[in-house]
Scaffold this motif. Structure first.
Motif, PDB file in Angstrom:
ATOM      1  N   MET A   6      -5.349  -2.239  -2.551  1.00 17.62           N
ATOM      2  CA  MET A   6      -4.061  -1.977  -1.898  1.00 17.62           C
ATOM      3  C   MET A   6      -4.028  -0.548  -1.361  1.00 17.62           C
ATOM      4  O   MET A   6      -4.482   0.386  -2.012  1.00 17.62           O
ATOM      5  CB  MET A   6      -2.911  -2.178  -2.896  1.00 17.62           C
ATOM      6  N   SER A   7      -3.486  -0.398  -0.173  1.00 19.52           N
ATOM      7  CA  SER A   7      -3.359   0.925   0.426  1.00 19.52           C
ATOM      8  C   SER A   7      -2.473   1.817  -0.431  1.00 19.52           C
ATOM      9  O   SER A   7      -1.484   1.371  -1.025  1.00 19.52           O
ATOM     10  CB  SER A   7      -2.753   0.794   1.829  1.00 19.52           C
ATOM     11  N   ASN A   8      -2.837   3.102  -0.506  1.00 17.11           N
ATOM     12  CA  ASN A   8      -2.013   4.056  -1.258  1.00 17.11           C
ATOM     13  C   ASN A   8      -0.586   4.108  -0.744  1.00 17.11           C
ATOM     14  O   ASN A   8       0.350   4.394  -1.484  1.00 17.11           O
ATOM     15  CB  ASN A   8      -2.639   5.449  -1.181  1.00 17.11           C
ATOM     16  N   ALA A   9      -0.411   3.836   0.563  1.00 16.04           N
ATOM     17  CA  ALA A   9       0.925   3.919   1.154  1.00 16.04           C
ATOM     18  C   ALA A   9       1.857   2.865   0.591  1.00 16.04           C
ATOM     19  O   ALA A   9       3.072   3.031   0.615  1.00 16.04           O
ATOM     20  CB  ALA A   9       0.831   3.766   2.667  1.00 16.04           C
ATOM     21  N   PHE A  10       1.313   1.766   0.071  1.00 14.09           N
ATOM     22  CA  PHE A  10       2.154   0.715  -0.485  1.00 14.09           C
ATOM     23  C   PHE A  10       2.711   1.096  -1.857  1.00 14.09           C
ATOM     24  O   PHE A  10       3.683   0.502  -2.312  1.00 14.09           O
ATOM     25  CB  PHE A  10       1.369  -0.595  -0.598  1.00 14.09           C
ATOM     26  N   VAL A  11       2.073   2.042  -2.525  1.00 11.54           N
ATOM     27  CA  VAL A  11       2.515   2.393  -3.881  1.00 11.54           C
ATOM     28  C   VAL A  11       3.315   3.689  -3.927  1.00 11.54           C
ATOM     29  O   VAL A  11       3.823   4.060  -4.980  1.00 11.54           O
ATOM     30  CB  VAL A  11       1.304   2.493  -4.838  1.00 11.54           C
ATOM     31  N   VAL A  12       3.436   4.380  -2.795  1.00  7.75           N
ATOM     32  CA  VAL A  12       4.255   5.590  -2.753  1.00  7.75           C
ATOM     33  C   VAL A  12       5.726   5.182  -2.861  1.00  7.75           C
ATOM     34  O   VAL A  12       6.214   4.402  -2.028  1.00  7.75           O
ATOM     35  CB  VAL A  12       4.027   6.379  -1.454  1.00  7.75           C
ATOM     36  N   PRO A  13       6.460   5.668  -3.856  1.00  5.97           N
ATOM     37  CA  PRO A  13       7.872   5.299  -3.977  1.00  5.97           C
ATOM     38  C   PRO A  13       8.700   5.888  -2.836  1.00  5.97           C
ATOM     39  O   PRO A  13       8.586   7.071  -2.516  1.00  5.97           O
ATOM     40  CB  PRO A  13       8.288   5.919  -5.323  1.00  5.97           C
ATOM     41  N   LEU A  14       9.501   5.055  -2.196  1.00  6.67           N
ATOM     42  CA  LEU A  14      10.453   5.502  -1.181  1.00  6.67           C
ATOM     43  C   LEU A  14      11.851   5.396  -1.767  1.00  6.67           C
ATOM     44  O   LEU A  14      12.198   4.389  -2.394  1.00  6.67           O
ATOM     45  CB  LEU A  14      10.348   4.641   0.086  1.00  6.67           C
ATOM     46  N   ARG A  15      12.662   6.432  -1.545  1.00  9.23           N
ATOM     47  CA  ARG A  15      13.999   6.450  -2.144  1.00  9.23           C
ATOM     48  C   ARG A  15      15.043   6.726  -1.073  1.00  9.23           C
ATOM     49  O   ARG A  15      14.900   7.648  -0.273  1.00  9.23           O
ATOM     50  CB  ARG A  15      14.078   7.503  -3.256  1.00  9.23           C
ATOM     51  N   ARG A  16      16.105   5.927  -1.091  1.00  7.44           N
ATOM     52  CA  ARG A  16      17.247   6.184  -0.231  1.00  7.44           C
ATOM     53  C   ARG A  16      18.073   7.305  -0.865  1.00  7.44           C
ATOM     54  O   ARG A  16      17.905   7.662  -2.033  1.00  7.44           O
ATOM     55  CB  ARG A  16      18.102   4.917  -0.087  1.00  7.44           C
ATOM     56  N   ARG A  17      18.984   7.858  -0.101  1.00  8.67           N
ATOM     57  CA  ARG A  17      19.831   8.923  -0.635  1.00  8.67           C
ATOM     58  C   ARG A  17      20.583   8.453  -1.887  1.00  8.67           C
ATOM     59  O   ARG A  17      20.701   9.196  -2.875  1.00  8.67           O
ATOM     60  CB  ARG A  17      20.817   9.408   0.430  1.00  8.67           C
ATOM     61  N   ARG A  18      21.067   7.231  -1.835  1.00  3.79           N
ATOM     62  CA  ARG A  18      21.807   6.736  -3.005  1.00  3.79           C
ATOM     63  C   ARG A  18      20.905   6.592  -4.237  1.00  3.79           C
ATOM     64  O   ARG A  18      21.366   6.727  -5.372  1.00  3.79           O
ATOM     65  CB  ARG A  18      22.484   5.403  -2.685  1.00  3.79           C
ATOM     66  N   ALA A  55       1.012  -3.545  12.843  1.00  3.74           N
ATOM     67  CA  ALA A  55       0.515  -4.666  12.049  1.00  3.74           C
ATOM     68  C   ALA A  55      -0.945  -4.446  11.665  1.00  3.74           C
ATOM     69  O   ALA A  55      -1.372  -4.801  10.560  1.00  3.74           O
ATOM     70  CB  ALA A  55       0.673  -5.965  12.832  1.00  3.74           C
ATOM     71  N   ALA A  56      -1.719  -3.847  12.570  1.00  2.00           N
ATOM     72  CA  ALA A  56      -3.124  -3.556  12.263  1.00  2.00           C
ATOM     73  C   ALA A  56      -3.235  -2.671  11.023  1.00  2.00           C
ATOM     74  O   ALA A  56      -4.067  -2.910  10.143  1.00  2.00           O
ATOM     75  CB  ALA A  56      -3.794  -2.896  13.464  1.00  2.00           C
ATOM     76  N   ALA A  57      -2.403  -1.645  10.965  1.00  2.00           N
ATOM     77  CA  ALA A  57      -2.427  -0.758   9.792  1.00  2.00           C
ATOM     78  C   ALA A  57      -2.051  -1.524   8.524  1.00  2.00           C
ATOM     79  O   ALA A  57      -2.658  -1.318   7.466  1.00  2.00           O
ATOM     80  CB  ALA A  57      -1.470   0.408  10.011  1.00  2.00           C
ATOM     81  N   LEU A  58      -1.074  -2.410   8.624  1.00  2.36           N
ATOM     82  CA  LEU A  58      -0.658  -3.202   7.463  1.00  2.36           C
ATOM     83  C   LEU A  58      -1.787  -4.104   6.979  1.00  2.36           C
ATOM     84  O   LEU A  58      -1.948  -4.336   5.782  1.00  2.36           O
ATOM     85  CB  LEU A  58       0.573  -4.031   7.814  1.00  2.36           C
ATOM     86  N   HIS A  59      -2.579  -4.622   7.911  1.00  4.99           N
ATOM     87  CA  HIS A  59      -3.707  -5.484   7.557  1.00  4.99           C
ATOM     88  C   HIS A  59      -4.921  -4.683   7.086  1.00  4.99           C
ATOM     89  O   HIS A  59      -5.921  -5.273   6.679  1.00  4.99           O
ATOM     90  CB  HIS A  59      -4.120  -6.333   8.762  1.00  4.99           C
ATOM     91  N   GLY A  60      -4.856  -3.354   7.177  1.00  6.99           N
ATOM     92  CA  GLY A  60      -5.993  -2.533   6.775  1.00  6.99           C
ATOM     93  C   GLY A  60      -7.029  -2.356   7.863  1.00  6.99           C
ATOM     94  O   GLY A  60      -8.148  -1.904   7.586  1.00  6.99           O
ATOM     95  N   LEU A  61      -6.670  -2.674   9.116  1.00  5.87           N
ATOM     96  CA  LEU A  61      -7.585  -2.449  10.225  1.00  5.87           C
ATOM     97  C   LEU A  61      -7.523  -0.979  10.634  1.00  5.87           C
ATOM     98  O   LEU A  61      -6.502  -0.324  10.456  1.00  5.87           O
ATOM     99  CB  LEU A  61      -7.202  -3.338  11.413  1.00  5.87           C
ATOM    100  N   PRO A  62      -8.594  -0.450  11.197  1.00  4.21           N
ATOM    101  CA  PRO A  62      -8.620   0.980  11.523  1.00  4.21           C
ATOM    102  C   PRO A  62      -7.809   1.308  12.768  1.00  4.21           C
ATOM    103  O   PRO A  62      -7.732   0.526  13.716  1.00  4.21           O
ATOM    104  CB  PRO A  62     -10.107   1.253  11.770  1.00  4.21           C
ATOM    105  N   THR A  81       2.999 -13.399   8.965  1.00  3.08           N
ATOM    106  CA  THR A  81       2.585 -13.348   7.572  1.00  3.08           C
ATOM    107  C   THR A  81       3.360 -12.242   6.873  1.00  3.08           C
ATOM    108  O   THR A  81       4.147 -11.527   7.495  1.00  3.08           O
ATOM    109  CB  THR A  81       1.062 -13.105   7.463  1.00  3.08           C
ATOM    110  N   GLU A  82       3.148 -12.116   5.591  1.00  7.88           N
ATOM    111  CA  GLU A  82       3.831 -11.075   4.809  1.00  7.88           C
ATOM    112  C   GLU A  82       2.802 -10.337   3.973  1.00  7.88           C
ATOM    113  O   GLU A  82       1.959 -10.957   3.324  1.00  7.88           O
ATOM    114  CB  GLU A  82       4.889 -11.706   3.908  1.00  7.88           C
ATOM    115  N   ILE A  83       2.852  -9.026   4.025  1.00  6.56           N
ATOM    116  CA  ILE A  83       1.931  -8.187   3.260  1.00  6.56           C
ATOM    117  C   ILE A  83       2.747  -7.253   2.388  1.00  6.56           C
ATOM    118  O   ILE A  83       3.474  -6.396   2.885  1.00  6.56           O
ATOM    119  CB  ILE A  83       1.006  -7.381   4.194  1.00  6.56           C
ATOM    120  N   ASN A  84       2.665  -7.471   1.078  1.00 10.80           N
ATOM    121  CA  ASN A  84       3.427  -6.659   0.127  1.00 10.80           C
ATOM    122  C   ASN A  84       4.902  -6.571   0.513  1.00 10.80           C
ATOM    123  O   ASN A  84       5.507  -5.493   0.480  1.00 10.80           O
ATOM    124  CB  ASN A  84       2.821  -5.260   0.003  1.00 10.80           C
TER     125      ASN A  84
END
Length: 321
Positions: free
Chosen positions: A1-13, A79-86, A122-125
């Motif tokens: 899994m790409s590191n970007a998928f595990v970085v926590p994102l937080r809204r202001r709330r 979408a290419a980035a989501l699929h892990g394409l360069p 399709t759906e990725i993570n």
């Protein structure tokens, strides 16, 4: 899994629920400890270090999905980035596919009009995007030849390269045919896309190899053999990026990542890896009787640069039939 998928994102709330007030958020942003990935969506700066281009795009896609009023379906290079394409570069925009013929409310979001079938999505993570086949086709239609071939090569490799280091030609042919069929959704870029897909080959391991093949083609070389196996002195197998058969030579693309990966996977230092590569090259040259020419990113900026590099070793394309 790409590191970007595990970085926590937080809204202001979310930050407020953790006890942050507006002043703390402002101070953290000013100090560079907190990054606004998108308006109202934050991440800790320490968690964004060393993200690759593709991972940065994935992170932005996640942040947009968190605030969009309707669920986006990402397309093209996003979408290419989501699929892990360069990706060869980041244009700073997010690409989505939408049947609605209207501009996006966000200045960094590009809407591509087009109908999508169920098989096209399709759906990725948890993120919706175009399927691998549709993504490769769209990138082939919309992007430069270099970007298109790099993505198509990687898509074919994901489908047809097996764990036993063999390339399934039948699976590759089926995927290529499906991607070519997907070009029919629009006349835009169809001819360019078909050329890129027909040129693509999943035996290329990295974008540098994909672009090298384009430059060799532009120079008039016949299609090189890819990932050629040469028996080593102790029963091991040495793999070469390119077999330039008409010139009786081997070609190797040497990006910095290649040596770093070799060092990481083998547990050796960079110096030990370089010394081992020199011994490997000496063996290949001595047992095959062929010259070994190495080149890097600086030599594939255009065909002329690679041509000069090869000519310095006496390697030139053969006569065309």
């Amino acid at each position: 899994m790409s590191n970007a998928f595990v970085v926590p994102l937080r809204r202001r709330r979310d930050l407020e629920d953790l006890g942050w007030d507006s002043r703390q958020i402002a101070r953290a942003l000013k100090a560079g400890q907190l990054i606004a990935v998108r308006r109202g969506v934050f991440a800790r700066a320490s968690e964004l270090q060393d993200l690759k281009i593709e991972e940065q795009v994935v992170l932005r896609a996640r942040s947009y999905g968190a605030v969009a009023t309707s669920r986006p379906i990402f397309a093209g290079r996003t979408a290419a980035a989501l699929h892990g394409l360069p990706l060869l570069a980041d244009d700073g925009r997010l690409h989505v596919c939408s049947p609605e013929n209207r501009p996006s409310a966000a200045s960094d979001v590009v809407r591509h009009r087009g109908e999508l079938s169920t098989d096209d999505i399709t759906e990725i993570n948890g993120i919706a995007c175009t399927s691998l086949v549709r993504t490769v086709a769209d990138v082939a239609r919309w992007e430069s030849r270099e970007s298109a071939v790099s993505a198509a090569d990687a898509g074919l490799r994901a489908i047809a390269w097996t764990p036993s280091n063999t390339y399934d030609l039948d699976r590759a042919a089926t995927f290529r045919a499906s991607a070519i069929d997907a070009l029919d959704v629009s006349p835009r870029g169809r001819r360019r896309g078909r050329h890129a897909l027909e040129f693509a080959d999943g035996r290329a391991q990295r974008p540098g190899e994909s672009i090298s093949r384009i430059r060799l083609d532009e120079l008039g070389f016949a299609s090189p053999s890819l990932q050629v196996a040469v028996d080593g002195p102790r029963g091991e197998t040495y793999w070469l990026d390119f077999g330039l058969d008409e010139a009786n030579a081997w070609g190797e693309f040497d990006g910095k990542v290649k040596y770093r990966e070799l060092a990481d996977t083998s547990g050796r230092s960079s110096r030990e890896v370089v010394e081992a590569e020199k011994r490997r090259e000496d063996w290949i040259r001595g047992t095959t009787g062929r010259a070994v020419v190495r080149w890097g990113w600086e030599h594939i900026s255009d065909a002329a640069a690679l041509g000069r590099r090869l000519a310095a070793f006496g390697v030139r394309p053969g006569p065309r039939p």
